[in-house]
Design a protein around this motif. Structure first.
Motif: not given
Length: 316
Positions: A93, A95-96, A98, A110, A113-114, A117, A123, A126-127
């Motif tokens: 994903t 997120w992964q 990142l 973290e 990271l947010h 995104v 947002t 991201i998953n």
């Protein structure tokens, strides 16, 4: 603004062919600096040298004060870059991806990271696995990955290639926000002149490995000679403009007057400020100002062709 990238006398040859010939320029924090030139001008070669993908044969480069050749790790720590296509794990994903890049970089929490995104507008997606992303989404994730470690310099080589109009606008908005709000120096090349005109603060025009001109978009697209620029004003009543200007102590030549329009020629280096002063004078004297603009301003492509004489070759 401080100097983020300092390129001094960079020369690169492939055999007997000179690809870059004593290229010199400076790019600053908080600006979008564009590299423009026809195919084979040397833009990508220059970007690869700045990002350490090609070695320096002659000349020097400093990144935020760090010499690229002698302080390589310190210089590269200040750079985030996408050269050609952003590489990422498509079976993971966003997120992964990142998280993986954050582990490689180290010392990234973290919250950062947010933050990236949200900055690139991913947002809600991201998953999802990157393999399902559109090209525009992958490009935006690439920018997020490049920004993870708080670089002071972001380098993007042809970032809008293959994007649809919506994707181009999204990327353009991200680039200008990163530069102007995050105070990052963004160095970008693109073959889309209209997008560079909307995106860049200054540009460096390169042809056959030589720097032809470095200037702001405002100066490149202005009318008149290199020394002057003509502004046209539309007001509610232009009949008393000359008397108004004289009584204000301004020594200006007012031309092309009709009932609502007039033009003023200013020195190029002070034109914007002088035109603003004129606008203030008009309003203070009770006139309505409907329009104020450089007269018949040329676009960036027209300026490029005029400067380089490149009317037949593809611009890239």
């Amino acid at each position: 603004m401080s100097t983020a990238i300092k390129v001094q006398d960079i020369t690169k040859k492939y055999g007997s062919r000179t690809v870059l010939n004593h290229v010199t320029f400076e790019a600053h924090t908080g600006e979008v600096f564009g590299l423009l030139g026809p195919n084979g001008a040397g833009k990508t070669t220059l970007i690869k040298i700045i990002t350490g993908l090609l070695y320096i044969e002659e000349g020097s480069i400093e990144i935020c004060g760090h010499d690229l050749e002698h302080q390589f790790e310190n210089a590269m720590a200040e750079i985030g870059a996408i050269v050609e296509n952003p590489e990422m794990y498509k079976y993971l994903t966003g997120w992964q991806n990142l998280l993986q890049f954050a582990r490689i970089r180290g010392k990234i929490d973290e919250a950062r990271l947010h933050q990236v995104v949200e900055l690139v507008g991913l947002t809600n997606r991201i998953n999802e696995k990157v393999g399902k992303y559109s090209l525009g989404m992958r490009q935006r994730l690439g920018v997020a990955l490049a920004l993870l470690h708080h670089p002071k310099v972001l380098i993007l080589d042809e970032p809008t290639n293959g994007l649809d109009p919506a994707g181009i606008k999204q990327l353009r908005d991200i680039v200008t926000q990163v530069a102007h709000k995050e105070n990052v120096c963004v160095l970008v090349s693109s073959h889309l002149m209209s997008e560079m005109e909307l995106m860049c603060d200054r540009v460096c025009i390169i042809e056959n490995g030589n720097v032809i001109r470095i200037d702001s978009l405002e100066h490149l697209t202005q009318t008149g000679s290199d020394e002057t620029i003509t502004y046209e004003f539309q007001v509610s009543d232009a009949s008393g403009i000359e008397a108004m200007v004289t009584s204000a102590g301004m020594n200006l030549s007012i031309t092309n007057i009709d009932s609502t329009h007039f033009q003023v020629q200013y020195p190029a280096d002070t034109a914007k400020e002088a035109a603003s002063t004129m606008a203030k004078l008009l309003i203070e004297n009770g006139l309505s100002l409907y329009e104020m603009a450089p007269k018949n301003a040329q676009n960036l492509e027209e300026a490029f062709i005029k400067i380089t004489g490149n009317g037949g070759n593809q611009i890239a």
